[in-house]
Design an enzyme around this catalytic site. Structure first.
Site, mmCIF file in Angstrom:
data_model
loop_
_atom_site.group_PDB
_atom_site.id
_atom_site.type_symbol
_atom_site.label_atom_id
_atom_site.label_comp_id
_atom_site.label_asym_id
_atom_site.label_seq_id
_atom_site.Cartn_x
_atom_site.Cartn_y
_atom_site.Cartn_z
ATOM 1 N N GLN A 1 2.987 -2.383 -7.231
ATOM 2 C CA GLN A 1 3.523 -3.721 -7.507
ATOM 3 C C GLN A 1 2.522 -4.796 -7.112
ATOM 4 O O GLN A 1 2.529 -5.892 -7.651
ATOM 5 C CB GLN A 1 4.832 -3.928 -6.733
ATOM 6 C CG GLN A 1 5.503 -5.262 -7.054
ATOM 7 C CD GLN A 1 6.528 -5.679 -6.030
ATOM 8 O OE1 GLN A 1 7.202 -4.828 -5.442
ATOM 9 N NE2 GLN A 1 6.652 -6.974 -5.806
ATOM 10 N N GLY B 1 -1.272 1.816 1.081
ATOM 11 C CA GLY B 1 -0.726 1.486 -0.241
ATOM 12 C C GLY B 1 -0.989 2.619 -1.218
ATOM 13 O O GLY B 1 -0.080 3.085 -1.930
ATOM 14 N N HIS B 2 -2.237 3.085 -1.244
ATOM 15 C CA HIS B 2 -2.581 4.205 -2.138
ATOM 16 C C HIS B 2 -1.787 5.462 -1.757
ATOM 17 O O HIS B 2 -1.324 6.199 -2.622
ATOM 18 C CB HIS B 2 -4.078 4.525 -2.036
ATOM 19 C CG HIS B 2 -4.980 3.405 -2.462
ATOM 20 N ND1 HIS B 2 -5.798 2.752 -1.575
ATOM 21 C CD2 HIS B 2 -5.208 2.846 -3.671
ATOM 22 C CE1 HIS B 2 -6.490 1.829 -2.213
ATOM 23 N NE2 HIS B 2 -6.157 1.855 -3.488
HETATM 24 P P1 AMP Z 1 -7.135 -0.212 -6.345
HETATM 25 O O1 AMP Z 1 -7.785 0.959 -5.678
HETATM 26 O O2 AMP Z 1 -7.145 -1.461 -5.560
HETATM 27 O O3 AMP Z 1 -7.581 -0.380 -7.778
HETATM 28 O O4 AMP Z 1 -5.594 0.173 -6.445
HETATM 29 C C1 AMP Z 1 -5.167 1.389 -6.987
HETATM 30 C C2 AMP Z 1 -3.671 1.362 -7.110
HETATM 31 O O5 AMP Z 1 -3.088 1.158 -5.823
HETATM 32 C C3 AMP Z 1 -3.153 0.235 -8.005
HETATM 33 O O6 AMP Z 1 -2.070 0.722 -8.778
HETATM 34 C C4 AMP Z 1 -2.699 -0.787 -7.010
HETATM 35 O O7 AMP Z 1 -1.660 -1.623 -7.502
HETATM 36 C C5 AMP Z 1 -2.172 0.085 -5.898
HETATM 37 N N1 AMP Z 1 -2.152 -0.642 -4.627
HETATM 38 C C6 AMP Z 1 -3.173 -1.330 -4.041
HETATM 39 N N2 AMP Z 1 -2.762 -1.894 -2.901
HETATM 40 C C7 AMP Z 1 -1.451 -1.565 -2.751
HETATM 41 C C8 AMP Z 1 -0.453 -1.846 -1.767
HETATM 42 N N3 AMP Z 1 -0.718 -2.584 -0.686
HETATM 43 N N4 AMP Z 1 0.779 -1.334 -1.942
HETATM 44 C C9 AMP Z 1 1.063 -0.575 -3.033
HETATM 45 N N5 AMP Z 1 0.167 -0.276 -3.987
HETATM 46 C C10 AMP Z 1 -1.064 -0.762 -3.856
#
Ligand code: AMP
Length: 302
Positions: free
Chosen positions: A152, A36-37
């Protein structure tokens, strides 16, 4: 690729790029990077000359009893992933660098978020989005990106951050990257590592419920003949999905249809407008969230 732990170093590097008229993208993360990242980084690369990834497990967005201490941390691995993906700079500050001697304190000044915070995770995690805005606003001030990409998957966060930049006149474009999923539909998340093997098998049911419910709702929208008709959100169907999840061991926090951009719970669908169906549920000790955008566009807005 450079690795900086210090704000001034970041400011210096970015200001050198600016002098060369380079466009800068920021991807804020809490690390434990997954696909995702990576997709956010790839979208950032397509929209800029230099990508900055921040890696910071922000204490102010965790509530008491949440998983701040246990949140997965793997900086070296993350830095290598960023290098492979063509990132120009990783900013990995510690708490003192971000918040000074107060460490994890909320600060004397905080953002008050209005109705966008009343539902979904805003209601379930008091103080969460105030902490998110605190850190994202700081990151925007430090990096001053032209564009920032958010997923998203955390859709309430996306709308609230977009509102922040609009209301504070920050010249940064906020883009959304679609949710990246495992083959079985589970949204990728750094928290998925907490799932036991049995829970991991059940976890995709969350997305299945969302899809089933939202597909029916969009079908109802597409079947109406009069543009002015509004479609009721079927509460009985929603309750059935909640029950199905509960029967499978989920503790459902919310299962909700909300309008955009105000993120208010909505009992009806007005064709042509954008709605979100969102869910949060605990499976054992793991909190999972997911959402889908509702297709109401078969008929033009009246
Ligand atoms: P986090 O490290 O969980 O704070 O996420 C950092 C960024 O990655 C945020 O903008 C999240 O929305 C995005 N993100 C996390 N998981 C996913 C995913 N499975 N698909 C797309 N973006 C993601």
């Amino acid at each position: 690729m450079k690795l900086a732990h210090n704000k001034n170093e970041v400011r210096q590097i970015v200001s050198d790029w600016r002098k060369q008229d380079m466009r800068v993208a920021l991807v804020p993360t809490m690390g434990a990077l997954h696909e995702g990242h990576i997709s956010l980084i790839q979208q950032a690369r397509q929209n800029s000359d230099h990508v900055v990834v921040s890696i910071f497990v922000n204490p102010t967005q965790f509530g008491p009893g949440e998983d701040f201490e246990h949140y997965p941390r793997q900086l070296n691995k993350d830095v290598e992933l960023c290098r492979k993906e063509g990132v120009s700079l990783v900013f990995a500050p510690d708490q003192k660098e971000m918040y000074g001697h107060n460490g994890h304190k909320k600060g004397f000044i905080s953002f008050a978020i209005s109705e966008m915070n009343e539902n979904l995770c805003g209601a379930a995690r008091p103080g969460h989005f105030e902490g998110v805005l605190q850190v994202v606003n700081k990151l925007f001030q430090i990096v001053r990106p032209d564009v920032a990409i958010f997923g998203q998957k955390d859709i309430q966060q996306w709308f609230i951050i977009r509102q922040l930049v609009e209301e504070t006149d920050q010249p940064v474009e906020i883009l959304m990257a679609p949710t990246v999923r495992e083959k079985d539909g589970l949204a990728q998340s750094s928290r998925n590592v907490y799932l036991t093997p049995t829970e991991r098998k059940k976890a995709p049911l969350l997305f299945e419920s969302l899809q089933r419910f939202s597909a029916e709702l969009s079908e109802n929208v597409q079947q109406i003949t009069n543009k002015k008709d509004i479609i009721p959100v079927d509460k009985t169907r929603m309750d059935a999905e909640i029950k199905h999840l509960k029967d499978n061991g989920f503790d459902v926090e919310y299962f909700l249809t909300v309008s955009t951009p105000d993120l208010q719970a909505s009992d009806v669908i007005i064709p042509g407008r954008l709605y979100i169906v969102a869910v949060a549920a605990r499976l054992g000790s793991t909190r999972l969230i997911d959402n889908v955008l509702l297709n109401t566009n078969r008929l033009p807005a009246s």
